[in-house]
Design an enzyme around this catalytic site. Structure first.
Site, PDB file in Angstrom:
ATOM      1  N   GLU A 105      -5.385  -0.656  48.692  1.00  0.00           N
ATOM      2  CA  GLU A 105      -4.618  -0.537  49.929  1.00  0.00           C
ATOM      3  C   GLU A 105      -4.020  -1.863  50.397  1.00  0.00           C
ATOM      4  O   GLU A 105      -2.836  -1.946  50.736  1.00  0.00           O
ATOM      5  CB  GLU A 105      -5.577   0.012  50.993  1.00  0.00           C
ATOM      6  N   SER A 164      -4.678   4.212  62.211  1.00  0.00           N
ATOM      7  CA  SER A 164      -5.686   4.945  62.984  1.00  0.00           C
ATOM      8  C   SER A 164      -6.705   3.943  63.510  1.00  0.00           C
ATOM      9  O   SER A 164      -7.081   3.966  64.682  1.00  0.00           O
ATOM     10  CB  SER A 164      -6.398   5.955  62.092  1.00  0.00           C
ATOM     11  N   SER A 183      -6.954  -3.139  60.696  1.00  0.00           N
ATOM     12  CA  SER A 183      -7.460  -4.120  59.733  1.00  0.00           C
ATOM     13  C   SER A 183      -6.688  -5.409  59.902  1.00  0.00           C
ATOM     14  O   SER A 183      -5.465  -5.385  60.085  1.00  0.00           O
ATOM     15  CB  SER A 183      -7.251  -3.638  58.296  1.00  0.00           C
ATOM     16  N   ARG A 227      -9.550  -9.592  53.924  1.00  0.00           N
ATOM     17  CA  ARG A 227      -9.724  -8.912  55.202  1.00  0.00           C
ATOM     18  C   ARG A 227     -10.700  -9.731  56.035  1.00  0.00           C
ATOM     19  O   ARG A 227     -11.827  -9.968  55.614  1.00  0.00           O
ATOM     20  CB  ARG A 227     -10.276  -7.506  54.964  1.00  0.00           C
TER      21      ARG A 227
HETATM   22  P1  ADP Z   1      -3.082   5.674  58.960  1.00  0.00           P
HETATM   23  O1  ADP Z   1      -2.758   5.166  57.585  1.00  0.00           O
HETATM   24  O2  ADP Z   1      -4.466   5.369  59.402  1.00  0.00           O
HETATM   25  O3  ADP Z   1      -2.691   7.109  59.153  1.00  0.00           O
HETATM   26  P2  ADP Z   1      -0.643   4.665  60.285  1.00  0.00           P
HETATM   27  O4  ADP Z   1      -0.184   3.256  60.071  1.00  0.00           O
HETATM   28  O5  ADP Z   1       0.161   5.730  59.657  1.00  0.00           O
HETATM   29  O6  ADP Z   1      -2.185   4.750  59.934  1.00  0.00           O
HETATM   30  O7  ADP Z   1      -0.702   4.865  61.849  1.00  0.00           O
HETATM   31  C1  ADP Z   1      -1.288   5.992  62.464  1.00  0.00           C
HETATM   32  C2  ADP Z   1      -1.109   5.840  63.956  1.00  0.00           C
HETATM   33  O8  ADP Z   1       0.292   5.810  64.261  1.00  0.00           O
HETATM   34  C3  ADP Z   1      -1.651   6.985  64.785  1.00  0.00           C
HETATM   35  O9  ADP Z   1      -3.020   6.790  65.088  1.00  0.00           O
HETATM   36  C4  ADP Z   1      -0.782   6.930  66.025  1.00  0.00           C
HETATM   37  O10 ADP Z   1      -1.272   5.982  66.943  1.00  0.00           O
HETATM   38  C5  ADP Z   1       0.550   6.395  65.498  1.00  0.00           C
HETATM   39  N1  ADP Z   1       1.608   7.400  65.267  1.00  0.00           N
HETATM   40  C6  ADP Z   1       2.931   7.097  65.203  1.00  0.00           C
HETATM   41  N2  ADP Z   1       3.661   8.195  64.975  1.00  0.00           N
HETATM   42  C7  ADP Z   1       2.801   9.240  64.887  1.00  0.00           C
HETATM   43  C8  ADP Z   1       2.966  10.642  64.665  1.00  0.00           C
HETATM   44  N3  ADP Z   1       4.169  11.204  64.519  1.00  0.00           N
HETATM   45  N4  ADP Z   1       1.852  11.408  64.608  1.00  0.00           N
HETATM   46  C9  ADP Z   1       0.626  10.878  64.766  1.00  0.00           C
HETATM   47  N5  ADP Z   1       0.420   9.563  64.998  1.00  0.00           N
HETATM   48  C10 ADP Z   1       1.477   8.736  65.055  1.00  0.00           C
END
Ligand code: ADP
Length: 362
Positions: A135, A186, A189, A201
């Site tokens: 990742e 979510s 990091s 990290r």
């Molecule tokens: P992950 O890889 O953990 O899914 P992301 O970088 O994709 O992480 O970011 C997820 C976060 O982005 C969500 O927790 C929320 O705060 C935000 N977010 C932005 N757009 C959306 C969307 N359309 N649906 C859900 N979350 C979103």
């Protein structure tokens, strides 16, 4: 014309805790050396992906991020950026099957926790193999590649607290090392990056974008990230938080703490009277400010510890979220006496997906 092998993976995927990011590389020239039926399927996949900007009920293509005429493994083409909720992975696999991808695409480059979690489903449902990549390595590789190919990728916010003067300013990221990379997905990091191949990290927090969205849904009854951000834009966090001036009656001058500084996030909400007066908008704003300032504060401590001045914030928490970006920009600058800079990147959540695609040597 370069011969393009259809078994080559043209898809990079970052399957995260909330969102799946899919990057599709569309070669400029049509394929050679494939059978007639393969070419037909390839054409129809390409048409489906590039003519639409939404797929099923929850898939979206971020057309404003599209990058034309980039070179990938010596082939010129276009990068398309697509996202869908990871919770809808089953629907994605059904769609991939319907569009004939299962017949043609044998390998998808993948990173993120979901590359492990869904590996069996990909094999079973669409007969696709996942070529898995780390990742953080993917994140860094993707970031450097996109920045090199997009002259307006990196920027900062000038005058972040002044509504009339505040603006996005381009930043030359060609000699970036060392820098701190704060990925707000979510969870969060924090990586310390010393060269194109050296990153570790150094910290993280579970209070991230998922926390913002989860708490916001609980507190306001909203149902999407866009709705949460819309509410926050209309709210006032000082109705919810306890400020330095609520405690001191003004600034706490001895320690240089301005009266408007939050002393206690949600600190007014123990009062029934105050609770009866706050709006959903205020609660959404306070949640956004709480989560963002906490991340800013951890990032700043890491930057001091790692002795770096540039802090790059990425991840989809920053999507359509200028409030959070400006808060981070202000916090980094203010608390470091302007010795640190908060930087942002246009393709905020897509670097992992690009990076794993770049690493494939099939
Ligand atoms: P992950 O890889 O953990 O899914 P992301 O970088 O994709 O992480 O970011 C997820 C976060 O982005 C969500 O927790 C929320 O705060 C935000 N977010 C932005 N757009 C959306 C969307 N359309 N649906 C859900 N979350 C979103």
């Amino acid at each position: 014309m370069t011969s393009v092998n259809s078994t080559m993976p043209w898809f990079g995927m970052d399957i995260g805790g909330t969102l799946s990011k899919l990057v599709y590389f569309e070669p400029k020239d049509m394929m050679q050396g494939e059978s007639e039926s393969e070419i037909e399927i390839l054409k129809s996949i390409r048409k489906y992906l590039t003519k639409n900007s939404s797929y099923g009920k929850t898939g979206h293509r971020d057309t404003h991020l599209q990058m034309d005429n980039v070179v990938l493994r010596g082939i010129v083409g276009t990068l398309h950026f697509i996202r869908f909720p990871t919770s809808k992975m089953k629907n994605f696999l059904v769609l991939a099957n319907q569009k004939g991808m299962a017949k043609l695409v044998t390998t998808v480059c993948a990173t993120g926790g979901g590359a492990y979690k869904f590996e069996e489903d990909f094999k079973r449902e669409v007969n696709m193999k996942l070529a898995k990549y780390d990742e953080f390595e993917s994140l860094l590789k993707g970031l450097l590649y996109i920045d090199k190919n997009n002259p307006t990728e990196c920027y900062y916010w000038s005058n972040p607290t002044d509504g009339t003067k505040c603006s996005k300013v381009q930043y030359d990221f060609s000699s970036p090392y060392p820098f701190l990379l704060v990925n707000i997905g979510s969870g969060v990091s924090i990586l310390s990056v010393n060269s194109a191949t050296e990153c570790k990290r150094v910290s993280g927090t579970s209070l991230g974008g998922g926390t913002f969205l989860g708490l916001c849904c609980l507190l306001t009854g909203c149902n999407s990230f866009e709705e949460a951000i819309g509410l926050a834009a209309e709210g006032d966090h000082t109705h919810v938080d306890k400020l330095v001036k609520d405690i001191y009656g003004g600034d706490y001058a001895k320690f240089g703490l301005p009266g408007d500084l939050v002393a206690s996030s949600f600190g007014q909400m123990n009062s029934r009277d105050r609770r009866s007066k706050v709006s959903r908008q205020d609660l959404a704003r306070a949640t956004l400010v709480t989560i963002t300032n906490n991340i800013g504060s951890i990032a700043r401590m890491c930057a001091i510890q790692q002795k770096v001045e540039r802090v790059v914030f990425i991840g989809n928490f920053l999507r359509v979220n200028p409030i959070a970006m400006k808060l981070l920009a202000y916090a980094m600058e203010y608390w470091s006496n302007a010795s640190m800079k908060a930087l942002f990147l246009e393709h905020e959540g897509y670097f992992g997906a690009v990076g794993c695609l770049l690493q494939y040597h099939g």
